[in-house]
Structure formats: C-alpha cells, structure tokens
Design an enzyme around this catalytic site. Structure first.
Site, PDB file in Angstrom:
ATOM      1  CG  HIS A  68      -0.359   0.037   2.519  1.00  0.00           C
ATOM      2  ND1 HIS A  68       0.295  -1.036   3.084  1.00  0.00           N
ATOM      3  CD2 HIS A  68      -0.270   1.034   3.430  1.00  0.00           C
ATOM      4  CE1 HIS A  68       0.743  -0.702   4.282  1.00  0.00           C
ATOM      5  NE2 HIS A  68       0.417   0.555   4.516  1.00  0.00           N
ATOM      6  CG  HIS A  70       0.472   4.274   5.057  1.00  0.00           C
ATOM      7  ND1 HIS A  70      -0.334   3.512   5.846  1.00  0.00           N
ATOM      8  CD2 HIS A  70      -0.153   5.456   4.904  1.00  0.00           C
ATOM      9  CE1 HIS A  70      -1.412   4.208   6.170  1.00  0.00           C
ATOM     10  NE2 HIS A  70      -1.322   5.378   5.597  1.00  0.00           N
ATOM     11  CG  ASP A  72       5.051   2.552   7.376  1.00  0.00           C
ATOM     12  OD1 ASP A  72       4.248   2.912   6.500  1.00  0.00           O
ATOM     13  OD2 ASP A  72       4.689   1.992   8.434  1.00  0.00           O
ATOM     14  CG  HIS A  73       4.035  -0.560   4.219  1.00  0.00           C
ATOM     15  ND1 HIS A  73       3.981  -1.905   4.503  1.00  0.00           N
ATOM     16  CD2 HIS A  73       3.690   0.071   5.362  1.00  0.00           C
ATOM     17  CE1 HIS A  73       3.600  -2.073   5.763  1.00  0.00           C
ATOM     18  NE2 HIS A  73       3.412  -0.880   6.305  1.00  0.00           N
ATOM     19  CG  HIS A 157      -3.934  -0.178   6.314  1.00  0.00           C
ATOM     20  ND1 HIS A 157      -3.850   0.076   7.654  1.00  0.00           N
ATOM     21  CD2 HIS A 157      -2.841   0.388   5.752  1.00  0.00           C
ATOM     22  CE1 HIS A 157      -2.746   0.764   7.895  1.00  0.00           C
ATOM     23  NE2 HIS A 157      -2.114   0.982   6.760  1.00  0.00           N
ATOM     24  CG  ASP A 178       0.390  -1.908   7.624  1.00  0.00           C
ATOM     25  OD1 ASP A 178       1.108  -2.883   7.916  1.00  0.00           O
ATOM     26  OD2 ASP A 178       0.746  -0.732   7.757  1.00  0.00           O
ATOM     27  CD  GLU A 203      -1.115  -4.920  10.513  1.00  0.00           C
ATOM     28  OE1 GLU A 203      -0.430  -4.421  11.421  1.00  0.00           O
ATOM     29  OE2 GLU A 203      -2.175  -4.417  10.111  1.00  0.00           O
ATOM     30  CG  HIS A 414       4.114  -3.390  10.411  1.00  0.00           C
ATOM     31  ND1 HIS A 414       3.230  -2.739  11.214  1.00  0.00           N
ATOM     32  CD2 HIS A 414       4.526  -2.472   9.521  1.00  0.00           C
ATOM     33  CE1 HIS A 414       3.101  -1.491  10.805  1.00  0.00           C
ATOM     34  NE2 HIS A 414       3.888  -1.299   9.776  1.00  0.00           N
TER      35      HIS A 414
END
EC number: 3.1.27.-
Lengths: 600, 852
Positions: A68, A70, A72-73, A157, A178, A203, A414
């Site tokens: 996705h 975000h 941090d991904h 998410h 996530d 996660e 995660h």
C-alpha cells in the site's frame, strides 16, 4: 526438502520500515520497500547491501511487491530502483500506483526543504520509478514469469491496500501488508479465501490489543473539534497529503452538514483535489455505503471544506485547518502552529505518529516550551490532542484472518517483539501451526511438503487397479512404478517400460550380510542345524536345503563356510534381493541370536 | 549565479552544535537514570541511535578523559545496567555500543577499566553467557561495541585474553545477517590493527612472527579452510575477501601464501562447493597492488579460476579483470573469452550451418558449457542478462583497457533482440531452442537495449546501422513491446539517431537518414496517442532529447516539422495525467527553439503561433492543479530567458513581471523558487544590457558606478514588481525560497552599493520609517501575512529610492546566515534530543505503535 526462506530487512520485530525478502522455490521476492522517517541519513532506507552481495539486484530479485501507499511500505522504492539499481518489475494495485507518487513527492519536498539533505531521490526519479510499476487488479492472477504468479486481495487499511499471494508451483506465501478486519467510514474489511498457504506473513501492530471501536474515536474527535470551534478557537490538524486526511474530511463534512455549523474548514495544500479525484476514480475500492450513496451524493465533493490561503491564518474567529506536513516539522503546518500556539482557546490534533525531533513529537510528549529558531522560545498554550485513526487489525482480527486463510505456518512482522511473543503463543495454541517472529536480518526457514502432479501411464494404472481394489477418487492410493523426470515433466511408468524407454538393461541387486556362529561341528552339519531351525521358525515360508549345501528361504540364500583362522566359528553368508529386504533383515537378526540348543 | 557565503567559522559552528553544553550536561544524568530504569518503557530506537551519534561526534576529536570525568553519570549508567538482573535487550545493546565509543581512546579505556566495566561487558563472563544473548540486537550491540572500541592495543588484549576471539568467530555464522557480517568486518579490523600496531619488524614468509592476536585469528582462518564444513570455509573466504579488499599492505601477501594452496584446491574440489566465493576473492586481490604486481603464481590462479568456474561464476571475475589497466595479456584474453562466449554462441546459433559468424576464434573457445546453459530455460535469461550487464559496465568506461569487436557485438545484440520479438527463428537446434526461450523475455530485452545504447558511442559498428534501425523501428511499432522496454528502445534510438547524424555529415547518407527520421516520427505519432500514460510520457521525453541533440540539423528539423508530432505534442498539454502534461510542457518549450525562436525558422504560415503557446503555458502556470506541470513551465521560461528568446528588454520586462505575479502565490515552493531564479537571470541580463557591468554581480567600485545606469535598471526592477516578491520571499515558510531570495537581494545590493559605502550606511539608523518597519517585520518573520499596501508604516516596493534604501539597510548577511541553517537545526540539537527522551518517559505507549 523444499523450503521457504524469509528475511526481514525491516519490520522484523519493529514498526519501522517494512522490507521483507522471501525465497520460494528458487524465486526471490521483495515485499514492500519502506522508509523510516525517524532518520535523516541512509539509515532511513533498508540496508540493501545484503541483497547486492548476491550479485546484480535485477538478476537476483524476481519482483518487488508493494502492499500500500504508506511511506513505511513504499518510501524507499525510488531509491531502490533509481539509485541502488533495481531494474526489474514492481507490482502494486491501481490505486496504490496512482497515489504512491503523490506521497513520495510530498515527502521529497519536505525533505529537500531542509538544508543538508543528500542522497535523496528527485522528482524525476519518482516518475521513472512509477513508470516501471505494473498495476494489478484485485483477484487477478498475474504471471510474473513462467513459474511465479501473484494475486492481490482486499486489505482495507487505506485505499488500494492489498494482501498478496505469491505462488510458485504448489508452494505459496501470503503477505498481508497492513490490514483491517473491520470496515471503517470509507473502506471495507480485509478478505481472503481459504487459500491454505504454506506461510502467512502477517502484520501484528496491535498484536495484544482489542481496540475500542473506531466509532468511539471518531465521536471523541468530533466532540473536541466542536467544543473548540464553539468557544471561538481555531483547530489545526497536521496531516500528510493523502490517506487519513480524506477520512477526517468526510467525518467533518458530514458533521458540519448535520449540525449546520458555519465555521470554515480549510485544506492547505493543492493536493486535495488530486487526492479526492483518486477516491472518486477508485470508488470500487471504498466500502459499500460510499459506493451506494455515490450516485446521490459524492462523499468526496466537499461543501464545507475549502482551499486555504496563507493569509487566512490571521483571520479572526474559529476555523479548522488541515495542513501539511503531518509531523509539524517544516512548511505550512509549522507556520500556522507558531501563530496559533500561544492561545489556549486553540487546539492542535495530531492524527498520526510523529518521529523524534519534530515539533509534533515534542508537543505530544508534553513539552510546552519549545525553542524555535533564533533562540526564540515558543510557549504552547493551545490544547494538544493525539488521536490514532490508523486502521490495523487487532488481535481478534489477526486470529480471524488466520482462520480464514488456514495457513500451514504463520510469521509475524510489523510489530513489537513483546506483543508478538504473546500473539505467537496464542496462534500456536489455537491453530496448532508453527509461528515465527524473526528480527531484522534473521532468516527463518520453513520446510514445505509440496505435492507434485505426476502423469501415470495407462498400462501401469490398469495393472495396479487389477491388483488392488477399485480406485476410490477421494482416497489416496499407493502406486509402485518408475518415476521419469524429463523436460520439466514427471511420469510414473512400469519399470519395464522405463527400461525400454531409456534403453537400459536390468541389473539384479542383492544385499549380503555375514553372520558368525560358534559351532565346532563340520560345515554341512552346521548347515543342517540352520535349516532345521529356520524350518521350525518360518512355517509359512518355503525353506529348502539345496544339493550344493546352501539354504534358500524364498529368494534368500544362505551359505556356510568355516572361518579361515578359527575352525570353531562358522561364517553364514546371507544374501537377498531388494524385494525381500524385510525378510532378509529379519533372517539376519534371527541368525545373529545363534542357534537353539535343542536343534543340536 | 548563486553566490557562496560559506565562511571558515561555519564549520566550527557546526561542530559547536554537537558540543557538551551546560544545558546538556545538566540533562544527561536524568536521561541516563531514565534509560537505566527498568520500570520505564523502552525509549524509541531512533533516540538511542541519535544519542550514540552524538557521543561519536563528541569523542571523535577528543581522546581525553574529560567527558567521562565531567559526566560520571555515564559510568554510573553502565554500572547500573550491568547490575540489572534482566536488562532489556535494546538498553543492553545501547550500553555495549556506548561503552565501545567511550573506550575508543586509550585514556578513557583505562578510566572505564578501573572498575573493570569493559571486562564485564566484553569479557568471558559478559553478555555472551547470559540469556539475553538470544536476542539478535544484543549480539549486534556486542559486536559493534567491540568494533567501536578497537582502536588500540589494550582493547586488543582485552578481547584476546578474555576469549572474545572465539565469540566473534562463532558470530560469523550467526543466524542474523547483520551480526554475521559485522563479526566478519570486526575480525578484518582486528587483524589489521594487530599486525599494524604490534609488529616490530617487517613480516616475511621466511621469518613470519605474527603478533599474538593476529596469530590467533590467522590460525582460526587456516583451520577453518582445512575443515570439511562448507560454511566455515565460506566464512573464512568472506573474511579474506574483505581483508584483501580493504587492506593493501604487503603483509597480506605473507598471509595469502600460507593459505594459497588450500584455496587453490577449492577450484577443483568437488566435495566442498565454495567455488562461487572465489571470484570475489580473486577480484579483490587483483585490485590490490600487492598481488597484481606479482609475477606468476597469482595470475596463474586467476587463469585457472577462469577455466574452472562456471560461466555465471566466472563472469564477475572476467569483467573485473577487463577493467584493470595492469594485467597480463593472456589473462585478459581469457577473461574476454569468458565474457564474450555467450554472445558468440548466440551468433553461431543464429547462423547457417558451415557459415562462420562467431565472435571468438574457435580455437580458444569451448562452447559446450555455455551452449548447455543457453539451451536451458532456467539459466538462459540469467546468463544473458549477466553478460549484457557486464558488457554495459565495460562500455560505460571512458577508457577501455581492451578492444572489443564492436561490429560482431552489435550483430549478436541484434540477434538477441530478434529472438526476443520472434523475428528470427533459426533452423539450428540450438538457435531454435534459444529463440523459443527468449521470446517476449522483457528482462533480456531491457538489458540488450541498454548495451545497444552504450554501444552507439563506440566507433566501428556503423555498417549495420540500416538493419539496426529496422529492428529498433520494429520494436517501437510492435504492440507487444512493454512500456519499460519501449522506454529503453527510445533511449537506444535517440543515441543511434545522433550517431546516424554524425555519419550522414561525414558520408553522404542523407537519404537514408531522412527515411529513418520520417519512420521514427511516424511511429512517434502513434505512440503519442497511446492509452498508456507511461508510453505517452516516454515518447515526449524521447522527443525532447532528440530536439536537444539534433535541433541544429536541417534534416531533423524538416522531418519533425513536416510530421504531426508538434501538433500532437501541443495537444498533450491538456493530458489528464500530470506527469504527461509536464513532459509536454518541456517538449513544447524545446520545440519553440526550432519554431518561433529559430533565427531562420522553416515554419511557413501561422501553424505555430508563439503567442498562443506562451499563453497556454502561462495558463498552465496559473491554473494547473498540480506541481509538476507548473514547475516544468517555470523551468522552460527560465531556459527561454537565458537563451534570449523572450524579445527586447521591454517585452522581457513585461513577460517576467507577468510570470512573477503568477508564481508568487503558488502553493508549490519549488515553483516560487523557479520564479526567483527567473528574477536572478532577468536582473543579470538587464544589468548587462544597460551597460552597468560586463560580469554580473561582481562588486564594483564607486568610480565605475554610474547613477544613471543603476537608476534605470532599478526602475525596471521596480516596474516589474520584483522587489515585493523578493522581500516577501525572505519570510517564506519554505526555507529554500527565503535563502534564494536573500541570495538574489545580496547580489543586487553588491551591484548597487559599492562595498565601501555599504559598510558606512548599515546599521546607522538613518533609514526611512518604512524601512525600519521592514527590518522589524523581517525579524519577526511575518512579512508574508501582513504585507501593507499603503499607510504611513508601509514600504512602497515600486519606488526605486525606497528600494535602494531597503537594500542598504536590511541586514541581509545576518538573515542569510540565519536562513542558511537547516530548518530543523534546533530540533536536531543534542539538547532537543535529551529533552525529548526525558519527555517521552511515561507517555502513552500507543503513540509509538502506529504507522505514518
């Protein structure tokens, strides 16, 4: 034995940046390529040198999958593809592909805004990277190459978030990214079919938590905003351009409409328009309610929320402003914060995580006197609120997903080590499957037991059916034959046919064993004693004493000779064929026990 | 044009930022106490990392004990963590690393050892014997701590006598990649330190007296090389590889001679599979003068490796050898053979029986292994991609130490590309197998096109140019070409078109060139209308590159302008995808150089209307909802202005003024930054044109200053409304904008004020009321919001005299220094970090576990 190897370079026992390497049936896949916002140097990216050790990245990795948008991904993706040198395929869903560059660009601008930032990707690099991305639809099986296939499942998410199934032959891994197992205001709940993967990588952000309902958090948020506006205060909500901002916009818009409120709501960046455009474009990815009402009223066309102009911050009276960036560390949101911080009637609501060093982090940890530039001290009198709206599955949700997918093994990422430990035990107890939680850099190896389809020759099938009972389609049946592995195909044929096909001659293989017996008698007498003994014990077998002095039991041959150095010891040579292996070994162990006295 | 204001004290100030200030010294004991308190929730990992960064900075240039003496809380912290029955892994890991940093100097090492702290942390009974050792972060912290400390002999002795070497050797096989790799690096460091600090006389093979610690390490290396465990052998080979890669001292040869025989045997050994490690080892050795300059044995080993290793294993070694300038000729030839063999096989597989078309002399090549790899589905693409990547690496070198057979190479590349799109299915069994495997293989296509692009810069491959373009055009046209492959095809095509133009200038190949260009534009027309935005964007980028490289060529201009490409490009200014709009803006901007701005424009009629285009771009600048297209417009305007395309001074003044008024309210700070760059160029050109200076921005003496001239230029700037934007920008919420505006204003001031007069006038307090207000509001940083239009307190930004005063009176240097600091310099300070750690103590845990 075939194995699946998993090595997290990030998200192994932490909630930093996700980057997980999976090796499955000779294929190497990178799951997510995230960035850690807490660092200003190379530590923000996963340490890719551990992959480059294996030669050229593009040759080593078969594909990269992004779950996705975000950061941090996906935040390290342009760095990985344009600076480290990965030139292979990258997969993500259509909404992720559309939204990812907005967030990357947003973050790039904030980052280069600061002085001294080096080794960061440029706008052109983000574009070049996005052009390499192959967008996928939900439930569409995408063939990465002849053996490797991937498939996306809805993860909730955020808009476009997906879980991915990675499959090579009959081995498979599911990576959740996530996910959220309860629907929220604009998205549905995650769903996966009973795909029984060898491994589920899940996660575990809220591994030990049963979250209070999101409705409660939303009500709390609206109450706080309402109270502040009612007493004439201003509300600042620092956000990143896309994601949570849209969710909160829908929330406020609906509330304003219902309560007939007049205080203005502004959104400070020009990005809203594009963001909302994507929400409209990908309406099928939102939840049922939004889709249903879409025809009558588009949830993303806001009546009360208007574009912000810098001069508005000084206007008297109440207002609500969404401003970027989300951690109050530069730009517009920080500027507005400095203006409003001194008035106790105002309020700042932080709807997400803030890294150390940012003003957001400082006020959330309760600091009220902040040193700003030029040794100025800013006294924060405004109210500070933290509200997490992040949509992760809680412990109950994680268990529910495991129940749905029925994996053979589970691996947690995660999340924090302590919480993972708790959940790991719970999973192992409830589902009786192995659960792993490797730290970053640690490799977990999972052995799989894949079933391999084999063609069987008609002749062999007929022969085997003739011997046994009629085949029952539902029950597994044992078949004997010769497996021929040729040109990537497997065939089971009769040994005779195999010999014929391969042009080979048959060899007889016999096993032999020497057994020493203490018997001072002559050789032929010893043989006779053995014969009598065996005849007595093996009543159902054909035991024969041949004229040449040897004994046969079925295909097993026994000959006796005197020991060359010790005439009192007789050596029995036992030999048997592969087919009679069981009987052969039984006989040797019988003879090793010696001859009974009574037969003498 | 931007000026540098870097001052020598700037660095000193940066260093001061990390100093142990009084405030920090006061906070530190509380921070240490909080970290050592097991009841407190663990601190954010990034905080601990940043704390270590700070201590590293503090100790880097200071070897005294002052830090630990003045801050006893540091030793107390270590002691209290050691006393904890169950320290948290992250705090223990932090403590180990901190202790290592502090013990990096011998003085502080002795200080810490007074209480035997280091022995307790890194000695026999330390963490390796405790339950927390199970946690990878503790093992990692231990290795890093030892590495941090390992700068002197006492540290070496502590480790060697305390059984540390055994621990490190074991950690080489750690399940964590990070720990294993760090352990290997540590051993290399210790070995080097031991030999270099403890050897009293030079080492030689005859009289080899290794120092004790080095002896222990070398013995372990030798033992593990002789063991039957592949993993032990691999670890030692890895260690030697990084040793020879980092250390170029002569003693490395002495070490090598002790293990050479054993390592040589691995080449032919079948029971131990470590061949794949040897290429890297030999390559690092080949780069070291210690081995490279020796005669005989080393190169014989390399030759043997090139023979015995599989083509995939030998490839990296071969390409590394070929990059060396100093290398025996026979080794080089052999490396070249290894590298070219797959390409040779491809050519032979595609040729008719009995027709020789290979790359290599048949007598030196033994193609059986390569042929079998190429005919297997699992290895064919891998081998080809690796070979192609190596070729690209070689071709990207500006000076190649070796001659490559360019024509044959080009032919084999073309063959690969023909296999990939199904244009060639040869009759030979090998050829037909390879063509079946390669069909639609994007990976190989991309790699081959990269090499093809690189090859365009090498002379000698021109005879095939006609058929090469047939192939490239086929790729450009084919609907099966994937967007990523298409992009690479565009890149290769643009490079070869430049080559073609060079050729057509020297030969008389005009007709061929014209035909090829026509075909290229025909296919480009189609691609500009692709439904896929990636394709439209790559097509526009391709067009821009072509115009940049070939705009002076008549044939090119004519072919382009007689095609539909310019019209389609203008249409794409309204593309729904912002990336495409931005690329269209850039392409249209460059197209203008051959339409409106060309001295002898070949354009007939009013098909290309300059005003229309400028108006369109202006519209994008003021209304496009996204930043990319607006940024592209401002860049194009800057380019036009630099190249003098915007007309006479008067027109230019109006143009700049219009643009500035549009961009000053832009939400994207990079657009505003572009506006300032435009002003900078405009100012320098105006000043030049009005004859004030030959060289813009150079300081002038009062004698040269002509009041008429500066009056005139100042009036122009005021009329164009530049000053209001410049002064407003000083308070922009995005720092780069403020910095740039300050640079421009400083540049302007140096033109209008001779240095001597400036020194006198600044800070005298005789400035007008309005200027005092300006200075005050600038200090408060709120100019942008409360910008007055009139009133007694305001400043008239269009009045030259007023602006002249403002330039002289505003403390621009001070502001420049202020802006030149990073915008988060306060937050980045150690004091801020310590405050944050303290403030987080006891906060809600939920805040930590969240995503962005």
């Amino acid at each position: 034995m075939p194995e699946i190897k998993v090595t997290p370079l990030g998200a192994g026992q932490d909630v930093g940046r996700s980057c997980i390497l999976v090796s499955i049936a000779g294929k190497n896949v990178m799951l997510d390529c995230g960035m850690h916002m807490g660092y200003n140097d190379d530590r923000r990216f996963p340490d890719f040198s551990y992959i480059t050790q294996n030669g050229r990245l593009t040759d080593f990795l078969d594909c990269v999958i992004i779950s996705h948008f975000h950061l941090d991904h996906c935040g390290a993706l342009p760095y990985f593809s344009e600076m480290v040198g990965y030139d292979g395929p990258i997969y993500m869903t259509h909404p992720t592909k559309a939204i990812c560059p907005i967030l990357l660009e947003d973050y790039r601008k904030i980052t280069v805004d600061k002085k001294g930032e080096t080794n960061f990707f440029t706008s052109q690099m983000i574009k070049d990277c996005m052009k390499k991305v192959v967008a996928v639809h939900l439930h569409q099986t995408v063939q990465v190459d002849e053996e490797l296939e991937i498939k996306a499942y809805y993860a909730g998410h955020v808009l476009g978030a997906a879980m991915f199934q990675i499959k090579v032959g009959c081995e498979s891994v599911v990576y959740t990214g996530d996910y959220n197992m309860t629907p929220d205001r604009h998205l549905g709940a995650a769903w996966i079919d009973k795909c029984r993967p060898d491994l589920l990588i899940s996660e575990s952000t809220y591994a030990t938590t049963i979250r209070d309902s999101k409705r409660c958090r939303e009500r709390d948020f609206l109450k706080k905003v309402h109270e502040t506006v009612e007493r004439g205060g201003k509300v600042l909500i620092p956000v990143f351009a896309l994601g949570r901002a849209q969710e909160l916009c829908i929330l406020l818009e609906t509330f304003w409409e219902r309560m007939n409120l007049k205080a203005p709501i502004y959104f400070s960046t020009g990005l809203t328009e594009k963001a909302n455009h994507y929400y409209k474009l990908f309406i099928t990815w939102t939840n049922q309610k939004i889709r249903k009402t879409f025809v009558q009223r588009n949830m993303f066309e806001f009546k009360h929320i208007k574009a912000f102009d810098r001069a508005f911050a000084d206007n008297p009276g109440p207002m609500v402003v969404f401003a970027t960036p989300g951690m109050l560390h530069a730009g517009q949101s920080l500027q507005i914060f400095r203006k409003w911080a001194g008035n106790e009637k105002n309020m700042v609501i932080m709807p997400g995580y803030c890294v150390q060093g940012t003003v957001g982090h400082k006020i959330l940890s309760g600091q009220r006197k902040l040193e700003m530039e030029g040794r100025q001290i800013l006294e924060v009198k405004m109210q500070v609120e933290y509200m997490s709206f992040s949509a992760h599955a809680d412990a109950k949700g994680i268990m529910q997903l495991i129940r749905q997918a029925e994996p053979r093994n589970v691996l947690l990422v995660h999340g924090e080590a302590k919480k993972m430990e708790f959940l790991k035990q719970k999973i192992e107890q409830e589902f009786h499957v192995s659960c792993y939680m490797p730290a970053n850099g640690e490799t977990t190896t999972i052995f799989t037991n894949p079933s391999i389809p084999v063609d069987i020759s008609l002749g062999l099938l007929k022969r085997e059916t003739a011997i046994g009972l009629l085949p029952d389609g539902k029950k597994p049946k044992l078949m004997h034959g010769t497996l021929i592995m040729k040109d990537n195909s497997f065939r089971l044929v009769s040994p005779e046919q195999a010999l014929k096909e391969l042009g080979l001659a048959e060899h007889q293989l016999r096993f032999t064993c020497r057994v020493h017996i203490q018997d001072p008698r002559k050789e032929h007498e010893t043989v006779l004693r053995v014969y009598n003994h065996l005849k007595g014990v093996l009543k159902d077998y054909s035991v024969q004493h041949l004229p040449d002095g040897s004994i046969t039991v079925e295909s097993i041959l026994i000959q006796a000779t005197a020991h060359s150095e010790d005439q009192g010891t007789k050596v029995l040579l036992v030999s048997w064929t592969y087919q009679d292996e069981e009987l052969g070994s039984y006989l040797t162990s019988l003879l090793k026990k010696g001859l009974p006295q009574s037969t003498s | 044009m931007a000026m540098s204001f870097q001052k020598p004290w700037f660095l000193a100030r940066a260093r001061r930022r990390f100093a142990m200030t009084r405030e920090c010294a006061l906070l530190l004991p509380r921070v240490c106490a909080a970290l050592a308190d097991p009841r407190q929730p663990g601190s954010d990992d990034t905080c601990l990392e940043k704390l270590l960064d700070w201590f590293r900075e503090l100790t880097l240039f200071d070897s005294t004990v002052q830090l630990v003496q003045d801050n006893p809380c540091l030793t107390e912290f270590i002691t209290s963590v050691l006393a904890l029955p169950e320290p948290s892994p992250s705090i223990l890991s932090f403590t180990l690393r901190l202790a290592g940093i502090l013990a990096a100097s011998e003085n502080r090492f002795q200080h810490l050892q007074q209480e035997k702290l280091l022995a307790r942390l890194f000695g026999r009974d330390g963490p390796p014997n405790s339950a927390v050792w199970e946690d990878a972060s503790v093992r990692s912290g231990w290795v890093q701590g030892v590495h941090n400390m390992m700068h002197h002999q006492p540290a070496l002795h502590l480790l060697c006598s305390g059984g540390g070497i055994d621990v490190i050797f074991t950690l080489q096989g750690d399940p964590s990649l990070f720990v294993a790799s760090a352990a290997s690096q540590l051993l290399v460091h210790m070995l080097t330190l031991s030999v270099e600090s403890e050897t009293t006389k030079p080492l030689s093979t005859k009289d080899c007296d290794w120092p004790a610690c080095a002896q222990m390490i070398i013995k372990r290396i030798e033992d593990s090389l002789q063991s039957s465990s592949a993993s032990h052998i691999e670890q030692s080979l890895k260690l030697l590889t990084s040793l020879f890669g980092s250390c170029r001292a002569t003693w490395t040869e002495v070490l090598w001679l002790g293990v050479a025989k054993q390592i040589e045997s691995f080449l032919t050994e079948e029971t131990v599979q470590v061949q794949h490690m040897l290429a890297n080892l030999l390559l690092n050795m080949a780069w070291s003068p210690v081995f490279r300059d020796t005669e005989g044995s080393f190169w014989a080993l390399v030759t043997s490796a090139l023979e015995h290793l599989t083509p995939v294993q030998a490839g990296p070694l071969a390409v590394g050898i070929l990059r060396l300038y100093k290398c025996p000729q026979d080794v080089r030839i052999q490396a070249l053979t290894v590298l070219l063999q797959p390409m040779d096989c491809i050519l032979r597989a595609a040729s008719q029986p009995l027709e020789y078309a290979g790359l290599l002399d048949e007598s030196v090549s033994d193609p059986i292994t390569v042929e079998s790899l190429l005919s297997s589905r699992s290895s064919c693409a891998n081998l080809l991609c690796q070979t192609l990547a190596h070729l690209e690496q070689l071709l990207s070198l500006s000076r190649l130490p070796v001659d490559l057979p360019y024509t044959s190479l080009l032919r084999s590349l073309m063959t690969i590309l023909q296999f990939c799109n199904g244009f060639l299915s040869p009759a030979s069994p090998l050829g037909s197998t390879i063509s079946r495997i390669l069909i639609n293989c994007f990976r190989v296509q991309r790699s081959a096109l990269d090499v093809l692009a690189a090859l365009s810069e090498r002379k000698g491959s021109d005879t095939l140019i006609g058929s090469l373009f047939d192939l490239l055009l086929a790729y450009l046209e084919s609907p099966n070409t994937s967007p990523t492959v298409l992009k690479k095809t565009f890149q290769a095509t643009s490079k070869w078109l430049v080559r073609l133009q060079e050729l057509s200038c020297s030969n008389s190949q005009g007709q061929q060139t014209e035909k090829i260009l026509e075909d290229v534009f025909l296919v480009l027309q189609k691609r500009l209308c692709s439904p896929c935005w990636e394709v439209r964007d790559s097509s526009l980028e391709f067009l821009t590159v072509l115009i940049k490289c070939l705009r002076d060529q008549d044939e090119f201009r004519q072919s382009l302008l007689s095609s539909e490409v310019p019209r389609l490009t203008e249409n794409l200014l309204e593309d729904p995808e912002s990336y495409v709009r931005a690329s269209a803006v850039t392409a249209v901007g460059h197209l203008a150089f051959i339409t409106y701005f060309a001295p002898e424009s070949p354009v007939v009629g009013n098909q290309y209307n300059k005003e229309n285009t400028v108006a369109k771009l202006q519209e994008i600048l003021s209304t496009d909802p996204e930043g990319f297209p607006r940024r592209a417009v401002i860049s194009i305007f800057i380019k036009w202005l630099r190249q003098g395309c915007t007309g006479q001074l008067e027109d230019t003044e109006q143009f700049v003024s219009r643009v500035i008024q549009t961009v000053e309210h832009d939400l994207d700070w990079e657009v505003r930054l572009g506006g300032l760059e435009l002003i900078e160029v405009f100012c320098s050109q105006t000043i030049c044109q009005l004859g004030l200076l030959q060289c813009p921005y150079a300081p002038v003496s009062s004698a040269v200053t002509s009041s008429t001239h500066w009056n005139e230029s100042l009036q122009v700037f005021c009329r164009a409304k530049l000053f209001s934007f410049l002064f407003r920008s000083l308070c922009d919420c995005d720092k780069p904008v403020g910095q740039r505006a300050c640079d421009v204003l400083l540049g302007l001031r140096s033109n209008f004020y001779p240095v001597s007069t400036l020194e006198g006038s600044q800070g005298t307090g005789d400035s007008a009321v309005g200027i005092a207000w300006l200075q005050r509001t600038l200090r408060q940083g709120s100019l942008a919001q409360n910008f007055p239009t009139d009133g007694s307190n305001g400043v008239d930004f269009q009045d030259p005299e007023n602006m002249m005063l403002a330039l002289g009176a505003v403390a621009l240097e001070e502001l420049h220094d202020e802006l030149n600091r990073s915008s988060d310099h306060v937050e980045k300070s150690p004091q801020s970090l310590l405050q944050d750690i303290l403030a987080t103590v006891g906060t809600i845990e939920e805040n930590e576990a969240d995503c962005y």
